[in-house]
Motif scaffolding. Structure first.
Motif, PDB file in Angstrom:
ATOM      1  N   GLU A  13       0.831  -1.196   0.000  1.00  0.00           N
ATOM      2  CA  GLU A  13       0.000   0.000   0.000  1.00  0.00           C
ATOM      3  C   GLU A  13       0.872   1.255   0.000  1.00  0.00           C
ATOM      4  OE1 GLU A  13      -2.730  -0.165   3.273  1.00  0.00           O
ATOM      5  OE2 GLU A  13      -3.360  -2.186   2.762  1.00  0.00           O
ATOM      6  N   GLN A  17       0.960   4.239  -2.811  1.00  0.00           N
ATOM      7  CA  GLN A  17       0.800   5.654  -2.476  1.00  0.00           C
ATOM      8  C   GLN A  17       1.994   6.467  -2.954  1.00  0.00           C
ATOM      9  OE1 GLN A  17      -0.185   6.510   1.572  1.00  0.00           O
ATOM     10  NE2 GLN A  17      -2.301   5.874   1.281  1.00  0.00           N
ATOM     11  N   SER A  21       1.591   9.553  -5.478  1.00  0.00           N
ATOM     12  CA  SER A  21       2.040  10.910  -5.145  1.00  0.00           C
ATOM     13  C   SER A  21       3.085  11.387  -6.144  1.00  0.00           C
ATOM     14  CB  SER A  21       2.577  10.982  -3.714  1.00  0.00           C
ATOM     15  OG  SER A  21       3.710  10.188  -3.555  1.00  0.00           O
TER      16      SER A  21
END
Length: 63
Positions: A13, A17, A21
């Motif tokens: 995860e 992310q 980003s």
């Protein structure tokens, strides 16, 4: 995002992310260069969040 919240996530995860980003930072940088967006504050927040994510991932690799 707070580091405590990030530490509760799984490595996969965190990697997702980080990728998300990074993509957002690219798009925001592109829009800022074109003069369309005024998102310097958002860019800085994304940069710091990504640094937190990468730090936590590196800490976990050392264990």
């Amino acid at each position: 995002m707070k580091a405590e919240k990030l530490r509760g996530l799984e490595n996969s995860e965190l990697e997702k992310q980080s990728q998300a980003s990074s993509e957002q930072m690219f798009q925001l940088r592109f829009r800022m260069s074109m003069g369309q967006a005024d998102g310097l504050k958002k860019y800085r927040e994304l940069k710091k969040d990504r640094a937190r994510i990468l730090t936590i991932l590196r800490e976990r690799q050392g264990k």
